[in-house]
Design a protein around this motif. Structure first.
Motif, PDB file in Angstrom:
ATOM      1  N   ARG A  15     -38.294 -31.653  21.303  1.00 47.74           N
ATOM      2  CA  ARG A  15     -36.987 -31.983  21.873  1.00 47.74           C
ATOM      3  C   ARG A  15     -37.076 -31.926  23.400  1.00 47.74           C
ATOM      4  NH1 ARG A  15     -32.571 -28.070  20.144  1.00 47.74           N
ATOM      5  NH2 ARG A  15     -33.327 -28.787  18.141  1.00 47.74           N
ATOM      6  N   ALA A  16     -36.460 -32.893  24.050  1.00 48.87           N
ATOM      7  CA  ALA A  16     -36.502 -32.981  25.514  1.00 48.87           C
ATOM      8  C   ALA A  16     -35.733 -31.849  26.165  1.00 48.87           C
ATOM      9  CB  ALA A  16     -35.931 -34.318  25.982  1.00 48.87           C
ATOM     10  N   GLY A  17     -36.334 -31.293  27.203  1.00 48.43           N
ATOM     11  CA  GLY A  17     -35.678 -30.321  28.057  1.00 48.43           C
ATOM     12  C   GLY A  17     -35.190 -31.010  29.324  1.00 48.43           C
ATOM     13  N   LYS A  18     -34.887 -30.211  30.312  1.00 48.10           N
ATOM     14  CA  LYS A  18     -34.400 -30.747  31.590  1.00 48.10           C
ATOM     15  C   LYS A  18     -35.562 -31.305  32.404  1.00 48.10           C
ATOM     16  CE  LYS A  18     -31.803 -29.154  35.694  1.00 48.10           C
ATOM     17  NZ  LYS A  18     -31.566 -30.447  36.188  1.00 48.10           N
ATOM     18  N   GLY A  19     -35.437 -32.565  32.815  1.00 44.82           N
ATOM     19  CA  GLY A  19     -36.465 -33.219  33.613  1.00 44.82           C
ATOM     20  C   GLY A  19     -36.513 -32.682  35.038  1.00 44.82           C
ATOM     21  N   GLN A  20     -37.661 -32.844  35.642  1.00 53.20           N
ATOM     22  CA  GLN A  20     -37.882 -32.412  37.027  1.00 53.20           C
ATOM     23  C   GLN A  20     -38.314 -33.641  37.828  1.00 53.20           C
ATOM     24  OE1 GLN A  20     -40.757 -29.239  37.267  1.00 53.20           O
ATOM     25  NE2 GLN A  20     -41.240 -29.682  39.386  1.00 53.20           N
ATOM     26  N   ILE A  21     -37.645 -33.897  38.947  1.00 54.34           N
ATOM     27  CA  ILE A  21     -37.979 -35.045  39.785  1.00 54.34           C
ATOM     28  C   ILE A  21     -39.264 -34.735  40.555  1.00 54.34           C
ATOM     29  CG2 ILE A  21     -37.246 -36.455  41.747  1.00 54.34           C
ATOM     30  CD1 ILE A  21     -34.334 -35.887  40.811  1.00 54.34           C
ATOM     31  N   LEU A  22     -40.239 -35.638  40.440  1.00 55.00           N
ATOM     32  CA  LEU A  22     -41.515 -35.475  41.144  1.00 55.00           C
ATOM     33  C   LEU A  22     -41.628 -36.404  42.341  1.00 55.00           C
ATOM     34  CD1 LEU A  22     -43.939 -35.238  38.086  1.00 55.00           C
ATOM     35  CD2 LEU A  22     -42.914 -33.369  39.399  1.00 55.00           C
ATOM     36  N   ASP A  23     -40.900 -37.529  42.299  1.00 56.06           N
ATOM     37  CA  ASP A  23     -40.891 -38.483  43.409  1.00 56.06           C
ATOM     38  C   ASP A  23     -39.555 -39.199  43.363  1.00 56.06           C
ATOM     39  OD1 ASP A  23     -41.141 -40.907  44.954  1.00 56.06           O
ATOM     40  OD2 ASP A  23     -43.328 -40.688  44.861  1.00 56.06           O
TER      41      ASP A  23
ATOM     42  N   PHE B  21     -45.005 -30.632  25.382  1.00 54.82           N
ATOM     43  CA  PHE B  21     -45.670 -31.825  25.905  1.00 54.82           C
ATOM     44  C   PHE B  21     -44.901 -32.239  27.144  1.00 54.82           C
ATOM     45  CE2 PHE B  21     -46.729 -36.123  26.676  1.00 54.82           C
ATOM     46  CZ  PHE B  21     -48.028 -36.271  26.221  1.00 54.82           C
ATOM     47  N   TRP B  22     -45.582 -32.347  28.281  1.00 54.14           N
ATOM     48  CA  TRP B  22     -44.953 -32.747  29.536  1.00 54.14           C
ATOM     49  C   TRP B  22     -45.107 -34.258  29.688  1.00 54.14           C
ATOM     50  CZ3 TRP B  22     -42.161 -29.452  32.476  1.00 54.14           C
ATOM     51  CH2 TRP B  22     -42.302 -28.093  32.193  1.00 54.14           C
ATOM     52  N   LEU B  23     -44.003 -34.987  29.589  1.00 53.15           N
ATOM     53  CA  LEU B  23     -44.003 -36.446  29.673  1.00 53.15           C
ATOM     54  C   LEU B  23     -43.579 -36.885  31.067  1.00 53.15           C
ATOM     55  CD1 LEU B  23     -44.287 -39.187  28.219  1.00 53.15           C
ATOM     56  CD2 LEU B  23     -41.841 -38.993  27.645  1.00 53.15           C
ATOM     57  N   SER B  24     -44.516 -37.453  31.822  1.00 52.17           N
ATOM     58  CA  SER B  24     -44.212 -38.017  33.140  1.00 52.17           C
ATOM     59  C   SER B  24     -43.884 -39.483  32.965  1.00 52.17           C
ATOM     60  CB  SER B  24     -45.411 -37.888  34.088  1.00 52.17           C
ATOM     61  OG  SER B  24     -45.655 -36.558  34.410  1.00 52.17           O
ATOM     62  N   GLN B  25     -42.874 -39.923  33.701  1.00 56.79           N
ATOM     63  CA  GLN B  25     -42.475 -41.323  33.631  1.00 56.79           C
ATOM     64  C   GLN B  25     -42.233 -41.878  35.025  1.00 56.79           C
ATOM     65  OE1 GLN B  25     -39.382 -40.479  30.456  1.00 56.79           O
ATOM     66  NE2 GLN B  25     -40.167 -42.498  29.862  1.00 56.79           N
ATOM     67  N   ALA B  26     -42.774 -43.074  35.238  1.00 55.93           N
ATOM     68  CA  ALA B  26     -42.592 -43.821  36.488  1.00 55.93           C
ATOM     69  C   ALA B  26     -41.930 -45.144  36.106  1.00 55.93           C
ATOM     70  CB  ALA B  26     -43.939 -44.046  37.171  1.00 55.93           C
ATOM     71  N   PRO B  27     -40.596 -45.175  36.063  1.00 50.71           N
ATOM     72  CA  PRO B  27     -39.885 -46.326  35.487  1.00 50.71           C
ATOM     73  C   PRO B  27     -40.067 -47.650  36.232  1.00 50.71           C
ATOM     74  CG  PRO B  27     -38.352 -44.822  36.547  1.00 50.71           C
ATOM     75  CD  PRO B  27     -39.691 -44.150  36.554  1.00 50.71           C
TER      76      PRO B  27
ATOM     77  N   VAL C 211     -40.246 -38.784  37.112  1.00 52.90           N
ATOM     78  CA  VAL C 211     -39.706 -37.555  36.524  1.00 52.90           C
ATOM     79  C   VAL C 211     -40.689 -37.046  35.480  1.00 52.90           C
ATOM     80  CG1 VAL C 211     -37.816 -36.637  35.101  1.00 52.90           C
ATOM     81  CG2 VAL C 211     -37.332 -38.341  36.853  1.00 52.90           C
ATOM     82  N   VAL C 212     -40.800 -35.718  35.369  1.00 51.18           N
ATOM     83  CA  VAL C 212     -41.554 -35.110  34.271  1.00 51.18           C
ATOM     84  C   VAL C 212     -40.561 -34.312  33.430  1.00 51.18           C
ATOM     85  CG1 VAL C 212     -42.256 -33.023  35.564  1.00 51.18           C
ATOM     86  CG2 VAL C 212     -43.614 -33.798  33.611  1.00 51.18           C
ATOM     87  N   THR C 213     -40.654 -34.489  32.118  1.00 48.77           N
ATOM     88  CA  THR C 213     -39.737 -33.834  31.190  1.00 48.77           C
ATOM     89  C   THR C 213     -40.526 -33.011  30.184  1.00 48.77           C
ATOM     90  OG1 THR C 213     -38.207 -35.695  31.393  1.00 48.77           O
ATOM     91  CG2 THR C 213     -37.906 -34.240  29.485  1.00 48.77           C
ATOM     92  N   PRO C 214     -40.155 -31.737  30.010  1.00 44.37           N
ATOM     93  CA  PRO C 214     -40.819 -30.953  28.969  1.00 44.37           C
ATOM     94  C   PRO C 214     -40.224 -31.297  27.606  1.00 44.37           C
ATOM     95  CG  PRO C 214     -39.181 -29.614  30.077  1.00 44.37           C
ATOM     96  CD  PRO C 214     -39.184 -30.944  30.769  1.00 44.37           C
ATOM     97  N   TRP C 215     -41.094 -31.575  26.655  1.00 47.58           N
ATOM     98  CA  TRP C 215     -40.695 -31.786  25.265  1.00 47.58           C
ATOM     99  C   TRP C 215     -41.215 -30.590  24.492  1.00 47.58           C
ATOM    100  CZ3 TRP C 215     -38.093 -35.848  22.817  1.00 47.58           C
ATOM    101  CH2 TRP C 215     -37.632 -36.835  23.694  1.00 47.58           C
ATOM    102  N   ARG C 216     -40.290 -29.749  24.003  1.00 43.00           N
ATOM    103  CA  ARG C 216     -40.674 -28.495  23.362  1.00 43.00           C
ATOM    104  C   ARG C 216     -40.475 -28.535  21.857  1.00 43.00           C
ATOM    105  NH1 ARG C 216     -38.784 -26.581  28.505  1.00 43.00           N
ATOM    106  NH2 ARG C 216     -40.575 -25.643  29.558  1.00 43.00           N
ATOM    107  N   ARG C 217     -41.316 -27.777  21.181  1.00 45.98           N
ATOM    108  CA  ARG C 217     -41.273 -27.680  19.725  1.00 45.98           C
ATOM    109  C   ARG C 217     -39.940 -27.086  19.295  1.00 45.98           C
ATOM    110  NH1 ARG C 217     -43.718 -30.153  16.480  1.00 45.98           N
ATOM    111  NH2 ARG C 217     -45.534 -30.079  17.805  1.00 45.98           N
TER     112      ARG C 217
END
Length: 172
Positions: free
Chosen positions: A147-155, A112-118, A161-167
């Motif tokens: 479980r969260a993986g390494k986030g990637q900065i999008l802006d 699941f790719w979780l994007s966040q704009a804090p 940031v978008v963070t992959p959450w993997r099984r």
């Protein structure tokens, strides 16, 4: 929150880096699943096969407004039957929401790719998952074995940031 109280994603929540990430990812999938309020609104959108989750039909039906879409009522047909009706028997499926659709697949996601704009606040907005805001989106994902993986900065300027959450695979 993924939309305002009217189920609309406001312009404040739209960032070019996030839009590119989302569009590029959807160009690589075989099937998209979403609710009736969700859509991508991109140049390639009409080319993509999709399943639209709705309770207005008994089980499965062609979408009268889109020849590449299948309407699916989860109460009347299985997801596998909907995929079969859509002509997709294997491949990558993107679940793009809304919250009811996300919730249906919580225990099936590989990623699941979780994007966040804090810096964006949507008081009384529509949460991404059931249980939010009592729980954070991260707590909801973790409670379903992701479980969260390494986030990637999008802006970088806006902290998006978008963070992959993997099984998390269970080993014996």
């Amino acid at each position: 929150m993924l939309a305002n109280a009217r189920h609309v994603m406001p312009d404040d929540l739209k960032f070019e880096g996030d839009k590119r990430f989302f569009s590029d990812a959807l160009d690589r999938v075989d099937l998209i699943v979403h609710g009736r309020h969700s859509h991508e609104d991109q140049p390639n959108s009409p080319l993509r096969k999709r399943i639209v989750v709705t309770r207005t039909i008994p089980g499965l039906a062609p979408d009268p407004s889109n020849s590449r879409a299948t309407l699916w009522n989860p109460g009347g047909a299985t997801f596998e039957a909907a995929c079969d009706r859509a002509g997709v028997r294997y491949g990558t499926v993107a679940i793009i929401g809304g919250p009811g659709v996300f919730d249906m697949f919580m225990d099936r996601y590989d990623t699941f790719w979780l994007s966040q704009a804090p810096r964006v606040r949507l008081p009384d907005g529509e949460p991404a998952f059931s249980g939010v805001p009592a729980l954070s989106p991260q707590e909801v994902l973790a409670s379903h074995g992701l479980r969260a993986g390494k986030g990637q900065i999008l802006d970088a300027a806006e902290g998006v940031v978008v963070t992959p959450w993997r099984r998390v695979l269970q080993t014996s």
